[in-house]
Write a protein that holds these residues in place. Structure first.
Motif, PDB file in Angstrom:
ATOM      1  N   ALA A 171       0.690  -1.136  -0.158  1.00 11.91           N
ATOM      2  CA  ALA A 171      -0.120   0.085  -0.008  1.00 11.91           C
ATOM      3  C   ALA A 171       1.029   1.222   0.073  1.00 11.91           C
ATOM      4  CB  ALA A 171      -1.091   0.037   1.187  1.00 11.91           C
ATOM      5  N   LEU A 172       1.851   1.340   0.967  1.00 13.98           N
ATOM      6  CA  LEU A 172       2.874   2.416   0.792  1.00 13.98           C
ATOM      7  C   LEU A 172       3.346   2.649  -0.612  1.00 13.98           C
ATOM      8  CD1 LEU A 172       4.632   2.012   3.935  1.00 13.98           C
ATOM      9  CD2 LEU A 172       3.283   3.831   3.597  1.00 13.98           C
ATOM     10  N   GLY A 173       3.840   1.483  -1.202  1.00 12.09           N
ATOM     11  CA  GLY A 173       4.436   1.602  -2.531  1.00 12.09           C
ATOM     12  C   GLY A 173       3.426   2.103  -3.675  1.00 12.09           C
ATOM     13  N   ILE A 174       2.219   1.724  -3.323  1.00 11.13           N
ATOM     14  CA  ILE A 174       1.251   2.250  -4.280  1.00 11.13           C
ATOM     15  C   ILE A 174       0.852   3.760  -4.094  1.00 11.13           C
ATOM     16  CG2 ILE A 174      -1.210   2.310  -4.973  1.00 11.13           C
ATOM     17  CD1 ILE A 174      -1.042  -0.630  -4.457  1.00 11.13           C
ATOM     18  N   GLY A 175       0.948   4.219  -2.736  1.00 13.24           N
ATOM     19  CA  GLY A 175       0.747   5.505  -2.406  1.00 13.24           C
ATOM     20  C   GLY A 175       2.070   6.645  -2.974  1.00 13.24           C
ATOM     21  N   VAL A 176       3.073   5.893  -2.708  1.00 10.80           N
ATOM     22  CA  VAL A 176       4.102   6.720  -3.160  1.00 10.80           C
ATOM     23  C   VAL A 176       4.522   7.109  -4.710  1.00 10.80           C
ATOM     24  CG1 VAL A 176       6.949   6.713  -3.388  1.00 10.80           C
ATOM     25  CG2 VAL A 176       5.663   6.128  -1.180  1.00 10.80           C
ATOM     26  N   GLY A 177       4.150   5.815  -5.268  1.00 10.82           N
ATOM     27  CA  GLY A 177       4.129   5.857  -7.019  1.00 10.82           C
ATOM     28  C   GLY A 177       3.088   6.742  -7.311  1.00 10.82           C
ATOM     29  N   LEU A 178       1.870   6.756  -6.796  1.00 10.28           N
ATOM     30  CA  LEU A 178       0.660   7.680  -7.089  1.00 10.28           C
ATOM     31  C   LEU A 178       1.107   9.371  -6.889  1.00 10.28           C
ATOM     32  CD1 LEU A 178      -2.529   5.809  -6.019  1.00 10.28           C
ATOM     33  CD2 LEU A 178      -1.465   6.165  -8.483  1.00 10.28           C
ATOM     34  N   VAL A 179       1.621   9.547  -5.719  1.00 13.15           N
ATOM     35  CA  VAL A 179       1.979  10.968  -5.271  1.00 13.15           C
ATOM     36  C   VAL A 179       3.385  11.511  -6.414  1.00 13.15           C
ATOM     37  CG1 VAL A 179       3.361  12.452  -3.521  1.00 13.15           C
ATOM     38  CG2 VAL A 179       1.347  10.577  -2.866  1.00 13.15           C
ATOM     39  N   ARG A 180       4.317  10.512  -6.702  1.00 11.87           N
ATOM     40  CA  ARG A 180       5.352  10.785  -7.353  1.00 11.87           C
ATOM     41  C   ARG A 180       4.849  11.000  -8.784  1.00 11.87           C
ATOM     42  NH1 ARG A 180      10.082   6.737  -7.694  1.00 11.87           N
ATOM     43  NH2 ARG A 180       8.631   5.415  -9.030  1.00 11.87           N
ATOM     44  N   ASN A 181       3.884  10.113  -9.246  1.00  9.92           N
ATOM     45  CA  ASN A 181       3.242  10.573 -10.507  1.00  9.92           C
ATOM     46  C   ASN A 181       2.466  11.979 -10.701  1.00  9.92           C
ATOM     47  OD1 ASN A 181       4.509   8.214 -11.745  1.00  9.92           O
ATOM     48  ND2 ASN A 181       2.518   6.979 -11.449  1.00  9.92           N
ATOM     49  N   ARG A 182       1.834  12.083  -9.650  1.00 13.48           N
ATOM     50  CA  ARG A 182       0.778  13.209  -9.546  1.00 13.48           C
ATOM     51  C   ARG A 182       1.909  14.477  -9.502  1.00 13.48           C
ATOM     52  NH1 ARG A 182      -4.470  14.645 -10.025  1.00 13.48           N
ATOM     53  NH2 ARG A 182      -5.088  16.262  -8.867  1.00 13.48           N
ATOM     54  N   LEU A 183       2.686  14.589  -8.671  1.00 10.92           N
ATOM     55  CA  LEU A 183       3.587  15.730  -8.512  1.00 10.92           C
ATOM     56  C   LEU A 183       4.851  15.846  -9.688  1.00 10.92           C
ATOM     57  CD1 LEU A 183       4.185  15.851  -4.907  1.00 10.92           C
ATOM     58  CD2 LEU A 183       2.513  17.068  -6.237  1.00 10.92           C
ATOM     59  N   ARG A 184       4.899  14.654 -10.598  1.00  6.56           N
ATOM     60  CA  ARG A 184       5.784  14.671 -11.536  1.00  6.56           C
ATOM     61  C   ARG A 184       7.291  14.667 -11.074  1.00  6.56           C
ATOM     62  NH1 ARG A 184       3.019  18.250 -16.180  1.00  6.56           N
ATOM     63  NH2 ARG A 184       0.967  17.105 -16.480  1.00  6.56           N
ATOM     64  N   LEU A 185       7.388  13.911  -9.960  1.00  5.58           N
ATOM     65  CA  LEU A 185       8.796  13.681  -9.467  1.00  5.58           C
ATOM     66  C   LEU A 185       9.256  12.829 -10.097  1.00  5.58           C
ATOM     67  CD1 LEU A 185       7.955  13.783  -5.464  1.00  5.58           C
ATOM     68  CD2 LEU A 185       8.475  15.821  -6.966  1.00  5.58           C
ATOM     69  N   LEU A 186      10.983  13.094 -10.503  1.00  2.00           N
ATOM     70  CA  LEU A 186      11.836  12.251 -10.880  1.00  2.00           C
ATOM     71  C   LEU A 186      12.379  11.335  -9.909  1.00  2.00           C
ATOM     72  CD1 LEU A 186      13.856  14.708 -13.072  1.00  2.00           C
ATOM     73  CD2 LEU A 186      12.085  13.148 -13.658  1.00  2.00           C
ATOM     74  N   GLY A 187      12.780  10.135 -10.017  1.00  2.00           N
ATOM     75  CA  GLY A 187      13.431   9.216  -9.085  1.00  2.00           C
ATOM     76  C   GLY A 187      13.455   7.773  -9.868  1.00  2.00           C
ATOM     77  N   ALA A 188      13.819   6.695  -9.199  1.00  2.00           N
ATOM     78  CA  ALA A 188      14.156   5.427  -9.700  1.00  2.00           C
ATOM     79  C   ALA A 188      12.787   4.868 -10.080  1.00  2.00           C
ATOM     80  CB  ALA A 188      14.717   4.555  -8.827  1.00  2.00           C
ATOM     81  N   SER A 189      12.570   4.219 -11.138  1.00  2.00           N
ATOM     82  CA  SER A 189      11.547   3.687 -11.752  1.00  2.00           C
ATOM     83  C   SER A 189      10.949   2.475 -10.598  1.00  2.00           C
ATOM     84  CB  SER A 189      11.489   3.146 -12.998  1.00  2.00           C
ATOM     85  OG  SER A 189      12.463   2.311 -13.279  1.00  2.00           O
ATOM     86  N   VAL A 190      11.988   1.837  -9.929  1.00  2.00           N
ATOM     87  CA  VAL A 190      11.659   0.590  -9.125  1.00  2.00           C
ATOM     88  C   VAL A 190      11.649   1.037  -7.609  1.00  2.00           C
ATOM     89  CG1 VAL A 190      12.500  -1.533  -8.119  1.00  2.00           C
ATOM     90  CG2 VAL A 190      12.785  -0.716 -10.640  1.00  2.00           C
ATOM     91  N   LEU A 191      10.651   0.826  -6.934  1.00  2.00           N
ATOM     92  CA  LEU A 191      10.420   1.159  -5.582  1.00  2.00           C
ATOM     93  C   LEU A 191      10.982   0.167  -4.694  1.00  2.00           C
ATOM     94  CD1 LEU A 191       6.784   2.756  -5.459  1.00  2.00           C
ATOM     95  CD2 LEU A 191       8.897   4.039  -5.368  1.00  2.00           C
ATOM     96  N   PRO A 192      11.976   0.439  -3.872  1.00  5.38           N
ATOM     97  CA  PRO A 192      12.547  -0.599  -2.997  1.00  5.38           C
ATOM     98  C   PRO A 192      11.570  -1.431  -1.953  1.00  5.38           C
ATOM     99  CG  PRO A 192      13.090   1.585  -2.001  1.00  5.38           C
ATOM    100  CD  PRO A 192      12.384   1.848  -3.316  1.00  5.38           C
ATOM    101  N   PHE A 193      11.027  -2.591  -2.270  1.00  3.66           N
ATOM    102  CA  PHE A 193       9.920  -2.970  -1.206  1.00  3.66           C
ATOM    103  C   PHE A 193      10.516  -3.227   0.147  1.00  3.66           C
ATOM    104  CE2 PHE A 193       7.854  -6.763   0.581  1.00  3.66           C
ATOM    105  CZ  PHE A 193       6.634  -6.351   0.277  1.00  3.66           C
TER     106      PHE A 193
END
Length: 214
Positions: A171-193
């Motif tokens: 759930a945290l990963g999904i949340g971080v991904g959504l926020v990052r996409n929403r704010l168009r933040l740059l970062g690694a495409s893979v989230l560290p589980f």
């Protein structure tokens, strides 16, 4: 002699933090880019020390110093692991082994059957997800380090808690991904589980500790 318990526990947590923080340096030396040096990795032992001693001091006063020591060691190890996973997308075997030792020797150690089922569920579930994703896409969604980590956390926390940790990390990963996409933040495409699972796993262990304290 009882007065020595806090100092003994604090020393154990500090030692664990130093091992968890400095132990992976040979591995990190091979992973550093040309722009980074060993000084950049000093945040790892510093973070492990701060997290471990803070959790030890807070929990030891309420739950007893033996349980506080286990929680502090786990916090130090998980913090070091998370910082390394965030930076390098790798989980050192050292941290998996340390968590396994805590699972086997700590005052909150589970019965062998419960620890074994927890390990099988934690590691087995992630292995199944990895195998399914690789079969469908030809790529790995999870590293072997994530699987080994969940094996250790399953043995440490038990089947129900490790399932909760996996769900919370997802759930945290999904949340971080959504926020990052929403704010168009740059970062690694893979989230560290592993890094995402560190907080939920420590929270689950703390919940178990509260339940085990009379």
């Amino acid at each position: 002699m009882a007065m020595l318990a806090p100092w003994t526990g604090g020393l154990a947590v500090a030692s664990a933090a130093l091992i968890a923080g400095f132990g992976p340096f040979p591995l990190l030396a091979r992973l550093r880019s040309d722009q980074t040096t060993w000084n950049d990795d000093l945040w790892t032992p510093a973070g492990a020390m701060a997290a471990g001693l803070s959790v030890f001091a807070l929990s030891g006063g309420f739950l007893g110093w033996r349980i506080g020591t286990e929680l502090g060691v786990a916090a130090a190890c998980l913090s070091a692991m998370a910082l390394i996973d965030l930076r390098y997308l790798v989980i050192p075997d050292l941290h998996v082994v340390m968590l396994g030792v805590v699972a086997l020797a700590g005052p909150l150690s589970l019965a062998w059957t419960e620890a074994g089922v927890g390990a099988l569920i934690g590691g087995g579930l992630l292995f199944a997800v990895r195998a399914l994703f690789r079969w469908r896409t030809g790529r790995d969604a999870l590293g072997l380090g994530d699987i080994k980590l969940m094996l250790a956390l399953g043995a440490l926390c038990g089947p129900e808690a490790v399932l909760w940790s996996i769900v919370a990390a997802s759930a945290l990963g999904i949340g971080v991904g959504l926020v990052r996409n929403r704010l168009r933040l740059l970062g690694a495409s893979v989230l560290p589980f592993g890094a995402l699972a560190a907080g939920p796993a420590l929270a689950a262990l703390a919940f178990i500790a509260v339940g085990a304290t009379p």
